[in-house]
Design a protein around this motif. Structure first.
Motif, short mmCIF file in Angstrom:
data_model
loop_
_atom_site.label_atom_id
_atom_site.label_comp_id
_atom_site.label_asym_id
_atom_site.label_seq_id
_atom_site.Cartn_x
_atom_site.Cartn_y
_atom_site.Cartn_z
N THR A 53 19.77 -15.60 -7.16
CA THR A 53 19.38 -14.45 -7.97
C THR A 53 17.86 -14.42 -8.18
OG1 THR A 53 21.51 -14.48 -9.09
CG2 THR A 53 19.75 -13.25 -10.16
N GLY A 54 17.28 -15.59 -8.41
CA GLY A 54 15.82 -15.66 -8.54
C GLY A 54 15.12 -15.21 -7.27
N GLY A 55 15.67 -15.57 -6.13
CA GLY A 55 15.10 -15.12 -4.86
C GLY A 55 15.20 -13.61 -4.71
N LYS A 56 16.31 -13.05 -5.15
CA LYS A 56 16.47 -11.59 -5.09
C LYS A 56 15.47 -10.91 -6.01
CE LYS A 56 21.36 -12.02 -4.04
NZ LYS A 56 22.71 -12.04 -4.60
N ILE A 57 15.31 -11.44 -7.22
CA ILE A 57 14.35 -10.86 -8.17
C ILE A 57 12.94 -10.94 -7.60
CG2 ILE A 57 13.25 -11.19 -10.43
CD1 ILE A 57 16.05 -12.09 -11.45
N PHE A 58 12.56 -12.11 -7.08
CA PHE A 58 11.23 -12.26 -6.50
C PHE A 58 11.07 -11.32 -5.31
CE2 PHE A 58 7.94 -13.87 -3.82
CZ PHE A 58 6.99 -14.40 -4.68
N GLY A 59 12.08 -11.27 -4.45
CA GLY A 59 12.00 -10.41 -3.26
C GLY A 59 11.85 -8.95 -3.61
N ILE A 60 12.65 -8.47 -4.56
CA ILE A 60 12.56 -7.08 -4.98
C ILE A 60 11.19 -6.80 -5.60
CG2 ILE A 60 13.46 -5.36 -6.61
CD1 ILE A 60 16.23 -6.78 -6.23
N ALA A 61 10.75 -7.68 -6.49
CA ALA A 61 9.45 -7.49 -7.14
C ALA A 61 8.31 -7.50 -6.12
CB ALA A 61 9.23 -8.57 -8.20
N ASN A 62 8.42 -8.34 -5.13
CA ASN A 62 7.38 -8.41 -4.10
C ASN A 62 7.34 -7.13 -3.28
OD1 ASN A 62 5.27 -9.82 -2.82
ND2 ASN A 62 6.65 -10.46 -1.18
N VAL A 63 8.49 -6.61 -2.91
CA VAL A 63 8.54 -5.34 -2.17
C VAL A 63 7.96 -4.21 -3.03
CG1 VAL A 63 10.11 -3.59 -1.23
CG2 VAL A 63 10.42 -5.99 -0.62
N ILE A 64 8.32 -4.19 -4.30
CA ILE A 64 7.78 -3.17 -5.20
C ILE A 64 6.26 -3.31 -5.33
CG2 ILE A 64 7.76 -2.34 -7.60
CD1 ILE A 64 10.79 -2.98 -7.68
N ARG A 65 5.78 -4.54 -5.39
CA ARG A 65 4.33 -4.78 -5.45
C ARG A 65 3.62 -4.15 -4.26
NH1 ARG A 65 0.31 -8.00 -3.28
NH2 ARG A 65 1.74 -8.92 -1.78
N TYR A 66 4.14 -4.41 -3.05
CA TYR A 66 3.54 -3.82 -1.86
C TYR A 66 3.64 -2.29 -1.90
CZ TYR A 66 2.89 -8.16 0.80
OH TYR A 66 2.46 -9.38 1.26
N SER A 67 4.75 -1.77 -2.37
CA SER A 67 4.90 -0.31 -2.39
C SER A 67 3.92 0.33 -3.38
CB SER A 67 6.35 0.09 -2.70
OG SER A 67 6.69 -0.21 -4.03
N ILE A 68 3.65 -0.33 -4.49
CA ILE A 68 2.65 0.18 -5.44
C ILE A 68 1.25 0.06 -4.84
CG2 ILE A 68 1.52 -0.29 -7.65
CD1 ILE A 68 4.32 -1.05 -8.74
N GLN A 69 0.98 -1.06 -4.22
CA GLN A 69 -0.35 -1.32 -3.67
C GLN A 69 -0.74 -0.32 -2.59
OE1 GLN A 69 -0.63 -5.24 -1.99
NE2 GLN A 69 -2.83 -5.17 -1.74
N HIS A 70 0.22 0.14 -1.79
CA HIS A 70 -0.09 0.96 -0.63
C HIS A 70 0.25 2.44 -0.79
CE1 HIS A 70 -1.33 -2.44 1.75
NE2 HIS A 70 -0.24 -3.08 1.37
N ASN A 71 0.62 2.87 -1.99
CA ASN A 71 0.96 4.28 -2.19
C ASN A 71 0.27 4.82 -3.42
OD1 ASN A 71 3.10 4.93 -0.07
ND2 ASN A 71 3.79 2.99 -0.90
N ASP A 72 -0.12 6.09 -3.32
CA ASP A 72 -0.88 6.72 -4.39
C ASP A 72 -0.02 7.21 -5.54
OD1 ASP A 72 -3.27 6.30 -3.06
OD2 ASP A 72 -3.15 8.20 -2.00
N THR A 73 1.18 7.66 -5.25
CA THR A 73 2.00 8.24 -6.32
C THR A 73 3.17 7.33 -6.65
OG1 THR A 73 3.51 9.46 -4.86
CG2 THR A 73 1.44 10.56 -5.48
N ILE A 74 3.68 7.52 -7.84
CA ILE A 74 4.84 6.74 -8.28
C ILE A 74 6.06 7.08 -7.41
CG2 ILE A 74 6.47 6.41 -10.18
CD1 ILE A 74 4.12 6.61 -12.10
N LEU A 75 6.21 8.35 -7.06
CA LEU A 75 7.36 8.74 -6.23
C LEU A 75 7.32 8.09 -4.86
CD1 LEU A 75 7.81 12.51 -7.14
CD2 LEU A 75 9.23 10.57 -7.83
#
Length: 135
Positions: A53-75
Motif C-alpha cells: 500500500t505504501g508503494g501504491k501511495i508513493f507511486g500515485i503521488a509521484n505520478v501526480i507530482r510529474y503531472s503537476i510539474q509538466h502541466n499548466d492547468t489543474i485539469l
C-alpha cells in the motif's frame, strides 16, 4: 477575482487539494481490485500489505507530482495523473500475470514480506517510468 486564482498560495492549495482527492480515489480503486482489505490488514499489523500500500501511495503521488510539474492547468494535471494511475494499475495486473505459480494478492494477504516488498518496488519504479513520460 483573477488575482485571487493567480496567487501562488491559492494555486498551490488548489493543486494540493486535487492531488489528495485523486490519491484517495485511486486508493479506493486499488482497494476494489485487491482480494484483501488494505486498511484492515494494516490495522492487524500485516507488514506486507503496508509495504504494498505504501508503494501504491508513493507511486500515485509521484505520478501526480510529474503531472503537476509538466502541466499548466489543474485539469491537465488531473487527466495526466489519471492516465498515469491507469498505467500503474495495468502494471499491477501484469505483475500478477507474470507470476502464475502463486497469487500476488494471496501472498501479500498472508504477510509474505518478500512479495510485499517487490510490489512496493514495482509501484515506485513504474511511477518514475510513467512520470518521466508525462508531457
Amino acid at each position: 477575482m483573477s488575482d485571487f486564482w493567480g496567487n501562488i498560495f491559492v494555486e498551490t492549495a488548489a493543486r494540493y487539494s486535487v492531488a489528495v482527492l485523486c490519491l484517495v480515489l485511486f486508493l479506493v480503486i486499488f482497494e476494489l481490485v485487491t482480494s484483501y482489505k488494505n486498511w484492515e490488514e494494516i490495522k492487524r499489523g500485516n507488514f506486507s500489505v503496508a509495504m504494498a500500500t505504501g508503494g501504491k501511495i508513493f507511486g500515485i503521488a509521484n505520478v501526480i507530482r510529474y503531472s503537476i510539474q509538466h502541466n499548466d492547468t489543474i485539469l491537465e494535471s488531473i487527466a495526466w495523473g489519471g492516465y498515469g494511475f491507469l498505467l500503474l494499475l495495468f502494471g499491477y495486473f501484469i505483475f500478477e500475470f507474470l507470476t502464475p505459480t502463486y497469487k500476488i494478492d494471496q501472498e501479500i494477504a498472508n504477510d509474505n514480506r518478500a512479495v510485499g516488498f517487490i510490489s512496493l518496488v514495482i509501484s515506485v519504479g513504474l511511477s518514475y517510468v510513467i512520470g518521466s513520460s508525462i508531457q
